[in-house]
Write a protein that holds these residues in place. Structure first.
Motif, PDB file in Angstrom:
ATOM      1  N   GLU A  47     -11.901  -3.384   7.911  1.00  0.00           N
ATOM      2  CA  GLU A  47     -11.349  -2.102   8.316  1.00  0.00           C
ATOM      3  C   GLU A  47      -9.842  -2.153   8.133  1.00  0.00           C
ATOM      4  OE1 GLU A  47     -12.941  -1.551  12.214  1.00  0.00           O
ATOM      5  OE2 GLU A  47     -14.831  -0.868  11.315  1.00  0.00           O
TER       6      GLU A  47
ATOM      7  N   SER B 125      -5.960  -0.139   8.507  1.00  0.00           N
ATOM      8  CA  SER B 125      -5.214   0.968   9.106  1.00  0.00           C
ATOM      9  C   SER B 125      -3.735   0.766   8.813  1.00  0.00           C
ATOM     10  CB  SER B 125      -5.453   1.008  10.620  1.00  0.00           C
ATOM     11  OG  SER B 125      -4.956  -0.168  11.203  1.00  0.00           O
ATOM     12  N   SER B 126      -3.000   1.852   8.818  1.00  0.00           N
ATOM     13  CA  SER B 126      -1.566   1.768   8.568  1.00  0.00           C
ATOM     14  C   SER B 126      -0.918   3.074   8.978  1.00  0.00           C
ATOM     15  CB  SER B 126      -1.285   1.539   7.078  1.00  0.00           C
ATOM     16  OG  SER B 126      -1.455   2.752   6.377  1.00  0.00           O
TER      17      SER B 126
ATOM     18  N   GLN C 136       6.266   6.899   0.893  1.00  0.00           N
ATOM     19  CA  GLN C 136       5.999   5.589   1.472  1.00  0.00           C
ATOM     20  C   GLN C 136       5.931   4.574   0.337  1.00  0.00           C
ATOM     21  OE1 GLN C 136       4.873   5.904   5.015  1.00  0.00           O
ATOM     22  NE2 GLN C 136       5.163   3.717   5.307  1.00  0.00           N
TER      23      GLN C 136
ATOM     24  N   ARG D 200       4.258  -0.168   2.802  1.00  0.00           N
ATOM     25  CA  ARG D 200       3.722   0.104   4.131  1.00  0.00           C
ATOM     26  C   ARG D 200       3.041  -1.141   4.674  1.00  0.00           C
ATOM     27  NH1 ARG D 200       0.080   1.618   0.147  1.00  0.00           N
ATOM     28  NH2 ARG D 200      -2.137   1.423   0.677  1.00  0.00           N
ATOM     29  N   LYS D 201       2.851  -1.111   5.978  1.00  0.00           N
ATOM     30  CA  LYS D 201       2.236  -2.254   6.637  1.00  0.00           C
ATOM     31  C   LYS D 201       0.770  -1.922   6.866  1.00  0.00           C
ATOM     32  CE  LYS D 201       3.180  -3.706  11.039  1.00  0.00           C
ATOM     33  NZ  LYS D 201       4.109  -4.048  12.138  1.00  0.00           N
ATOM     34  N   VAL D 202      -0.113  -2.722   6.308  1.00  0.00           N
ATOM     35  CA  VAL D 202      -1.539  -2.439   6.446  1.00  0.00           C
ATOM     36  C   VAL D 202      -2.181  -3.505   7.322  1.00  0.00           C
ATOM     37  CG1 VAL D 202      -3.729  -2.186   5.214  1.00  0.00           C
ATOM     38  CG2 VAL D 202      -1.625  -1.350   4.178  1.00  0.00           C
ATOM     39  N   LYS D 203      -2.919  -3.039   8.326  1.00  0.00           N
ATOM     40  CA  LYS D 203      -3.645  -3.966   9.189  1.00  0.00           C
ATOM     41  C   LYS D 203      -5.078  -4.067   8.684  1.00  0.00           C
ATOM     42  CE  LYS D 203      -5.013  -3.453  13.642  1.00  0.00           C
ATOM     43  NZ  LYS D 203      -4.793  -2.893  14.973  1.00  0.00           N
ATOM     44  N   VAL D 204      -5.531  -5.289   8.447  1.00  0.00           N
ATOM     45  CA  VAL D 204      -6.867  -5.499   7.897  1.00  0.00           C
ATOM     46  C   VAL D 204      -7.689  -6.288   8.896  1.00  0.00           C
ATOM     47  CG1 VAL D 204      -8.170  -6.446   5.961  1.00  0.00           C
ATOM     48  CG2 VAL D 204      -5.831  -5.636   5.606  1.00  0.00           C
TER      49      VAL D 204
ATOM     50  N   LEU E 289      -0.303  -7.028   6.460  1.00  0.00           N
ATOM     51  CA  LEU E 289       0.451  -7.354   5.245  1.00  0.00           C
ATOM     52  C   LEU E 289       1.166  -6.119   4.709  1.00  0.00           C
ATOM     53  CD1 LEU E 289      -1.952  -7.497   2.216  1.00  0.00           C
ATOM     54  CD2 LEU E 289      -2.745  -6.936   4.476  1.00  0.00           C
TER      55      LEU E 289
ATOM     56  N   LYS F  51      -2.726   3.199  -3.651  1.00  0.00           N
ATOM     57  CA  LYS F  51      -2.022   4.250  -2.932  1.00  0.00           C
ATOM     58  C   LYS F  51      -0.527   3.931  -2.871  1.00  0.00           C
ATOM     59  CE  LYS F  51      -3.297   5.720   1.400  1.00  0.00           C
ATOM     60  NZ  LYS F  51      -2.865   6.967   1.994  1.00  0.00           N
TER      61      LYS F  51
END
Ligand code: SF4
Ligand code: SF4
Lengths: 407, 242
Positions: free
Chosen positions: A346, A348-349, B87, B90-94, B105, B154
């Motif tokens: 999953e 999110s950002s 943007q 960006r900081k993406v939480k996985v 990351l 993206k």
């Protein structure tokens, strides 16, 4: 026989003609207004960095695809030698050209800046891009249908000679054009919903539906308003073929979704569109499938509505609406589903990763799209006045003096 | 050209064998040798790349993002709403579904070798420099946004309004598309990209084609993960710790 059909311009100079033209002219004005508004920048629209193509593109794609389908009427007459369709070739082509033009204008004006449109026209083209190819296909199409229509309208020998070859060129070109438009999506490998080669043939059959439906409406309206006879033979051919095309679209839609369901990585996006609780699910089932396909098929094939023109008009209008919805679901629905950066995880950002993207079109986007429709129809109306596009009569005994069609 | 060369080769070869080639027409011979491994000739040039060790980014990349904003001036366009805001990074939480393992990351343009955004662009505005940096030529971008549709990461943003107060080295324009350009302005001056300087403990910038560069050495030894490697885009940005 059909070859004896005579043609005439629209003579009516009264309020009727100018009223109708004025109405569609107003739609064009609305589009111009919308463009000026969007000129401020796309912050004035509902489009954003997640849903980058919006309602203007739905209209543009619909019009372009419909253009190809509208020219199909002429093709059937020329290439397949169907006499019923031959006298309809001129209107079919004029409509096709106008629809294409309307769609292109919307597409270009969505860029939001005339400077960009001019740059596009100056044309530094990257020939690897299907978009660039489409621009060539679209301009070529306009040229071909102009020539093709000339071969129908000119009495000289050379025109007669070129009639059939141009009909064939036009058919082949249309095929490429619609495939090319469908392929815009085919190149988007990372977008789950577009990752299917079947979109190209789906666009081809859909073009027949859109084009035939719009053509029927224009034909009926123009004959009614100019007091010309329109017989059931012509209309029944049109409505039956439209219904058959609808069946084909349903078939290709079914195949598309089934093959997508076969590939595990596409399950999520299929579930999102087909069974989710988003707007796209209702639009797909109620809008495209029921209202836009099944109901028109019923209206065409139910015996009770035989030769019923109101049923025909309703069916055509519904098919047009269903077609718009179809493009909307493909275009907007496909973008609404998030890109998969990490399968099995999953994400999110702060930049809308992993969420279903929302899109609400603003008034100006609708106005721009509708302006394109208005422009297309207005061009046809003007064309009818300047050129002999309309047969003086398409009554049954003109089309079929020997009564061959009557059962 | 290659026709001429093969003709010459045949002609000279027939004349006196390979040794003669070297003496009779050294220029031709040398060009032959170079032309053959054409791929290598290109690959001997620079290909800029980046390696990000996400375990060493204790802020998940916030400092990099701030540095990028400061360098290029995006992210604060007053009229654009959140979804319209640019943007570049960006900081993406996985969160892995099965294990619940969570990592964060920074994601920006991955500077793909076979970049979809370059292939689809109708005008050639979306372009890859010879050194592998992918960027948009603002002068010929018409704002069609096809590249945004095509980018799997993206990574691209559309500018939704007139921009005032631009950074001198980063022209931004209403109605054009933009994305991380690996700080070409800095790289061309021999400097690191801004994000790398903001997180030197976790990020390495360098020439992927130079076997001796620290980044190549590190990648050779420990490898480096590409996001969506399955797409086969051979990205210039690699990660450790995913
Ligand atoms: S990450 Fe996206 S924008 Fe960057 S090179 Fe790849 S496709 Fe192009
Ligand atoms: S938005 Fe600009 S860079 Fe992107 S595909 Fe269109 S013209 Fe090329």
């Amino acid at each position: 026989m059909a070859t004896q059909v005579t043609f005439s311009e629209v003579k009516n100079n009264g309020l009727g003609y100018w009223g109708v033209l004025g109405f569609f002219g107003l739609l064009v004005l609305g589009g111009v207004f919308a463009f000026l508004h969007m000129h401020e920048g796309h912050y004035t629209t509902g489009m954003n960095n997640q849903v980058v193509w919006g309602i203007p593109h739905v209209f543009a794609i619909f019009l372009i695809v419909a253009a190809s389908g509208a020219a199909n009427i002429a093709t059937i007459g020329t290439v397949f030698g169907q006499d019923v369709y031959k006298p309809q070739g001129r209107l079919s082509l004029a409509l096709a050209g106008s629809l294409l033009f309307g769609g292109l204008v919307v597409l270009l004006l969505d860029l939001g800046s005339l400077g960009h449109v001019i740059e596009m026209a100056k044309g530094a083209l990257n020939f690897k891009s299907i978009f660039a190819w489409n621009m060539i296909l679209y301009s070529g199409f306009l040229l071909i249908i102009t020539l093709y229509n000339w071969t129908m309208m000119d009495r000289r020998k050379i025109a007669k000679k070129l009639y059939k070859p141009l009909g064939i060129v036009n058919m082949a070109w249309r095929f490429m054009l619609t495939m090319g438009t469908g392929s815009i999506f085919g190149f988007l490998v990372a977008r789950q919903y577009y990752d299917a080669a079947i979109l190209a043939p789906l666009f081809i059959v859909s073009s027949y539906v859109f084009g035939t439906a719009i053509y029927s409406l224009v034909l009926m309206a123009s004959f009614k308003l100019t007091g010309r006879d329109l017989g059931d033979i012509v209309l029944n051919r049109l409505r039956n073929s439209m219904a058959v095309y609808l069946v084909l679209v349903l078939f290709f839609e079914m195949t598309r979704h089934l093959t997508n369901l076969y590939a595990t990585e596409h399950h999520a996006v299929e579930a999102y569109i087909l069974t989710g609780d988003s707007i796209f699910t209702s639009l797909f089932w109620y809008g495209q499938i029921i209202l836009g396909s099944l109901v028109p098929m019923f209206l065409v094939w139910c015996r009770f509505f035989k030769n019923n023109r109101l049923a025909h008009v309703t069916a055509a209008v519904l098919a047009v609406i269903g077609g718009m919805i179809q493009i909307y679901v493909i275009l907007i629905g496909g973008q609404s589903f998030p890109l998969i950066l990490f399968p099995n995880a999953e994400v999110s950002s702060a930049f809308f990763d992993g969420v279903n993207n929302a899109y609400t079109a603003t008034m100006s986007e609708y106005l721009l799209g509708i302006g394109g429709v208005g422009l297309a129809v207005a061009l046809v109306i003007v064309g009818m006045k300047g050129l002999r596009l309309l047969p003086t009569s398409l009554a049954d005994d003109v089309i079929d003096p020997l009564n061959l069609e009557k059962k | 050209m290659s026709d001429i060369n093969s003709y010459r080769r045949k002609f000279l070869g027939g004349l006196a064998g390979t040794a003669a080639v070297a003496t009779v027409a050294p220029g031709v011979f040398l060009r032959e040798v170079q032309a053959k491994p054409a791929g290598e000739a290109v690959s001997e040039k620079v290909r800029w790349g980046m390696l990000i060790d996400i375990n060493k980014l204790d802020d998940g990349g916030d400092a990099c993002i701030e540095a990028c904003k400061k360098e290029h001036g995006w992210g604060n366009d007053p009229k654009s709403n959140d979804a319209q805001q640019a943007q570049w990074i960006r900081k993406v939480k996985v969160t892995e579904k099965m294990t619940g393992h969570e990592v964060t990351l920074p994601v920006m343009c991955q500077h793909c070798e076979t970049a979809p955004c370059v292939d689809v662009c109708p005008t050639g505005a979306s372009m890859k420099r010879a050194d592998g940096i992918v960027q948009v030529n603002k002068h010929i971008c018409i704002g069609c946004r096809y590249c945004m549709m095509a980018c799997p990461y993206k990574a691209r943003s559309f500018v939704h309004e007139t921009i005032v107060d631009q950074r001198p080295d980063t022209p931004r324009g209403k109605g054009t598309v933009e994305s991380c350009n690996m700080c070409v302005n800095r790289v061309d001056e021999g400097k690191n990209p801004a994000c790398v300087d903001a997180a030197p403990q976790a990020m390495l910038f360098g020439d992927l084609n130079d076997d001796d560069s620290p980044i190549s050495q590190a990648l050779k030894k420990f490898g480096g993960t590409q996001i969506r490697a399955d797409l086969g885009l051979n990205t210039g940005v690699r990660y450790w710790g995913i």
